[in-house]
Design a protein around this motif. Structure first.
Motif, PDB file in Angstrom:
ATOM      1  N   HIS A  77     -49.604  -9.231 -62.152  1.00 48.94           N
ATOM      2  CA  HIS A  77     -48.445 -10.124 -62.106  1.00 48.94           C
ATOM      3  C   HIS A  77     -47.142  -9.324 -62.181  1.00 48.94           C
ATOM      4  O   HIS A  77     -46.181  -9.629 -61.467  1.00 48.94           O
ATOM      5  CB  HIS A  77     -48.545 -11.120 -63.254  1.00 48.94           C
ATOM      6  N   ARG A  78     -47.112  -8.289 -63.005  1.00 47.91           N
ATOM      7  CA  ARG A  78     -45.916  -7.436 -63.096  1.00 47.91           C
ATOM      8  C   ARG A  78     -45.608  -6.755 -61.768  1.00 47.91           C
ATOM      9  O   ARG A  78     -44.461  -6.674 -61.346  1.00 47.91           O
ATOM     10  CB  ARG A  78     -46.126  -6.351 -64.145  1.00 47.91           C
ATOM     11  N   GLU A 129     -46.531  -7.744 -58.755  1.00 55.22           N
ATOM     12  CA  GLU A 129     -46.077  -8.747 -57.787  1.00 55.22           C
ATOM     13  C   GLU A 129     -44.622  -9.132 -58.034  1.00 55.22           C
ATOM     14  O   GLU A 129     -43.857  -9.333 -57.090  1.00 55.22           O
ATOM     15  CB  GLU A 129     -46.971  -9.979 -57.850  1.00 55.22           C
ATOM     16  N   ASN A 130     -44.221  -9.236 -59.294  1.00 51.58           N
ATOM     17  CA  ASN A 130     -42.823  -9.557 -59.604  1.00 51.58           C
ATOM     18  C   ASN A 130     -41.890  -8.444 -59.163  1.00 51.58           C
ATOM     19  O   ASN A 130     -40.794  -8.699 -58.656  1.00 51.58           O
ATOM     20  CB  ASN A 130     -42.648  -9.824 -61.096  1.00 51.58           C
ATOM     21  N   ALA A 188     -41.439  -8.616 -55.465  1.00 47.54           N
ATOM     22  CA  ALA A 188     -40.536  -9.719 -55.126  1.00 47.54           C
ATOM     23  C   ALA A 188     -39.080  -9.325 -55.369  1.00 47.54           C
ATOM     24  O   ALA A 188     -38.203  -9.665 -54.578  1.00 47.54           O
ATOM     25  CB  ALA A 188     -40.889 -10.949 -55.955  1.00 47.54           C
ATOM     26  N   ARG A 189     -38.824  -8.578 -56.438  1.00 43.60           N
ATOM     27  CA  ARG A 189     -37.451  -8.114 -56.702  1.00 43.60           C
ATOM     28  C   ARG A 189     -37.006  -7.089 -55.679  1.00 43.60           C
ATOM     29  O   ARG A 189     -35.837  -7.054 -55.288  1.00 43.60           O
ATOM     30  CB  ARG A 189     -37.356  -7.531 -58.103  1.00 43.60           C
TER      31      ARG A 189
END
Length: 72
Positions: A28-29, A31-32, A35-36
């Protein structure tokens, strides 16, 4: 290929499928962060096609994201 899924099953599932919570948290980290990075227009539109130019641009964008996050 030896790859196992790490996404948890839905809450309403009668028989929950086990998953690795720590691996899911790390996924999840990442993927975030991707996205950033896509918020940076140069990275998202792929102006630089050559990997020699894309990797430093990603590094600069990641550094800026990190520094701006730590200032808050």
């Amino acid at each position: 290929m030896g790859i196992s899924p790490c996404v948890p099953s839905r809450i309403g599932r009668k028989v929950p499928i086990p998953h690795d919570a720590e691996l899911y948290r790390l996924r999840h980290r990442i993927e975030n962060m991707i996205a950033r990075l896509k918020d940076c227009r140069r990275i998202a539109t792929r102006y630089d096609r050559c990997p020699i130019l894309v990797l430093p641009a990603c590094a600069v964008a990641a550094t800026v994201i990190y520094l701006c996050k730590s200032c808050l």
